[in-house]
Design an enzyme around this catalytic site. Structure first.
Site, PDB file in Angstrom:
ATOM      1  N   CYS A 148       0.820  -1.211   0.000  1.00 21.21           N
ATOM      2  CA  CYS A 148       0.000   0.000   0.000  1.00 21.21           C
ATOM      3  C   CYS A 148       0.852   1.258   0.000  1.00 21.21           C
ATOM      4  O   CYS A 148       0.508   2.263  -0.629  1.00 21.21           O
ATOM      5  CB  CYS A 148      -0.929  -0.005   1.203  1.00 21.21           C
ATOM      6  SG  CYS A 148      -0.062  -0.082   2.796  1.00 21.21           S
ATOM      7  N   HIS A 286      -1.721   0.996   7.282  1.00 19.28           N
ATOM      8  CA  HIS A 286      -2.077   1.152   5.883  1.00 19.28           C
ATOM      9  C   HIS A 286      -1.802   2.591   5.465  1.00 19.28           C
ATOM     10  O   HIS A 286      -1.695   3.484   6.312  1.00 19.28           O
ATOM     11  CB  HIS A 286      -3.562   0.818   5.692  1.00 19.28           C
ATOM     12  CG  HIS A 286      -3.995   0.636   4.274  1.00 19.28           C
ATOM     13  ND1 HIS A 286      -3.417  -0.283   3.429  1.00 19.28           N
ATOM     14  CD2 HIS A 286      -4.959   1.266   3.533  1.00 19.28           C
ATOM     15  CE1 HIS A 286      -4.012  -0.234   2.254  1.00 19.28           C
ATOM     16  NE2 HIS A 286      -4.947   0.704   2.291  1.00 19.28           N
ATOM     17  N   ASN A 307      -7.905   5.073  -1.824  1.00 24.19           N
ATOM     18  CA  ASN A 307      -7.315   3.815  -1.397  1.00 24.19           C
ATOM     19  C   ASN A 307      -6.705   3.100  -2.600  1.00 24.19           C
ATOM     20  O   ASN A 307      -6.798   3.557  -3.737  1.00 24.19           O
ATOM     21  CB  ASN A 307      -8.375   2.944  -0.721  1.00 24.19           C
ATOM     22  CG  ASN A 307      -7.788   1.886   0.189  1.00 24.19           C
ATOM     23  OD1 ASN A 307      -6.574   1.743   0.303  1.00 24.19           O
ATOM     24  ND2 ASN A 307      -8.641   1.119   0.836  1.00 24.19           N
TER      25      ASN A 307
END
Length: 343
Positions: A148, A286, A307
């Site tokens: 991520c 994250h 995201n």
């Protein structure tokens, strides 16, 4: 008249009535309905399991998750809704293990080049802001593992280069996965976005079209790495931990900002729409990109977060996170490690 004769007449009447009555299909069982939904979901998400045992296990998890989603939405007293997505056959622990990976340093130090912006007051900031509306954001991608940090960092580099006057280019995460030889190299096992900034500062970065993404790291392709390289980074800024919402808003109207976030809540894994106000901690695991902010019709303030779990997750790949909670770390810790590159 005999009872037998009465029985014959009654039977005839019932038979005549049944001929004109619509035929009702037997109602499928709950498990059969869920099984049909599961098959459709498998086809939609190209899911394949190697054994019947694994498929049955995944079906059980899918069923539990769907039941939770339905129950949650049926409550009708929430500011956000949940939905089925590519994670619905995973436990929450599996989702976190496979699709997070942000690893900031234990001690977060603000950059010496960070300056508090005293020239703009909160009253002078626009009430809402969205870099997507200004053409500064590329399509949402899907991270391939625990990288991520890489997808958030590359998305940030794409946007700041566009804002600086360059063409909006879709850049290659794979090049950094394959070719990063700088100290602290990350990958599927996790990392932090400053690795992306440092890589682009040293080598620039080619496009995704020239160096396509793969499911995992490959041997560095030097020929592709030598392709078109317009992305630049001169430096980067780590904003202070516990930065105020006002200062974070001032930064966001100048460019998107990468933040660490705690996505341990199963509600984030199944998020679909609305403003997320659920329970979460601030154990950052994250990375996402704040591309704007706004306020809902009922007065709830929020951040617009990009995201890297594909456009099929959330609201087209985005989530709105409550802003202005009064918590100095921000909801889910997003005020703890904000950063952005300088071009």
């Amino acid at each position: 008249m005999s009872s037998f004769y009465h029985l014959l007449i009654f039977s005839a009447i019932i038979l005549l009535l049944s001929w004109g009555a619509p035929q009702v299909e037997p109602r499928p069982t709950l498990r059969a309905s869920m099984a049909d939904r599961y098959k459709l979901w498998m086809a939609e998400h190209n899911k394949f399991y190697h054994t019947e045992t694994e498929q049955e296990t995944r079906f059980r998890i899918f069923q539990e998750n769907v039941n939770y989603i339905v129950s949650f939405n049926a409550a009708g007293n929430r500011s956000y809704t949940l939905g089925v997505n590519q994670f619905t056959d995973l436990t929450n622990e599996e989702r976190l293990a496979r699709f997070t990976g942000y690893q900031p340093p234990r001690v977060w130090n603000a950059s010496t080049n960070f300056i508090y912006d005293e020239s703009v007051s909160l009253a002078e900031l626009p009430p809402s802001w969205d870099w997507r509306e200004k053409g500064a954001v590329t399509r949402v991608k899907s991270q391939t593992c625990g990288n991520c940090w890489l997808f958030a960092g590359v998305a940030e580099v794409e946007s700041v280069n566009f804002i600086a006057g360059k063409k909006l280019e879709i850049l290659s995460e794979q090049e950094i996965m394959d070719c990063d030889d700088l100290p602290g190299k990350g990958g599927c096992n996790g990392g932090w976005v400053q690795e992306v900034y440092e890589y682009v500062k040293h080598y620039s970065l080619t496009t995704e079209a020239n160096y396509p993404n793969k499911p995992e790291a490959q041997t560095c392709n030097r020929t592709k790495k030598a392709g078109k390289r317009d992305a630049l980074v001169k430096d980067f800024v780590n904003m202070p931990s516990y930065i105020s919402d006002e200062e974070l808003m001032k930064a966001v109207v100048q460019r998107p900002v990468v933040v660490g976030i705690d996505v341990s809540s199963p509600d984030i894994g199944a998020y679909k729409s609305g403003v997320f106000t659920g329970k979460c901690d601030f154990k950052l695991n994250h990375a996402m990109v704040i591309v704007g902010y706004g306020e809902s019709d009922d007065g709830m303030k929020y951040w617009i977060m990009r995201n890297s779990w594909s456009a099929g997750w959330g609201d087209g790949g985005y989530i709105k996170i409550q802003r202005g909670t009064g918590r100095k770390e921000g909801l889910c810790g997003i005020n703890l490690t904000p950063s952005y590159p300088v071009v």
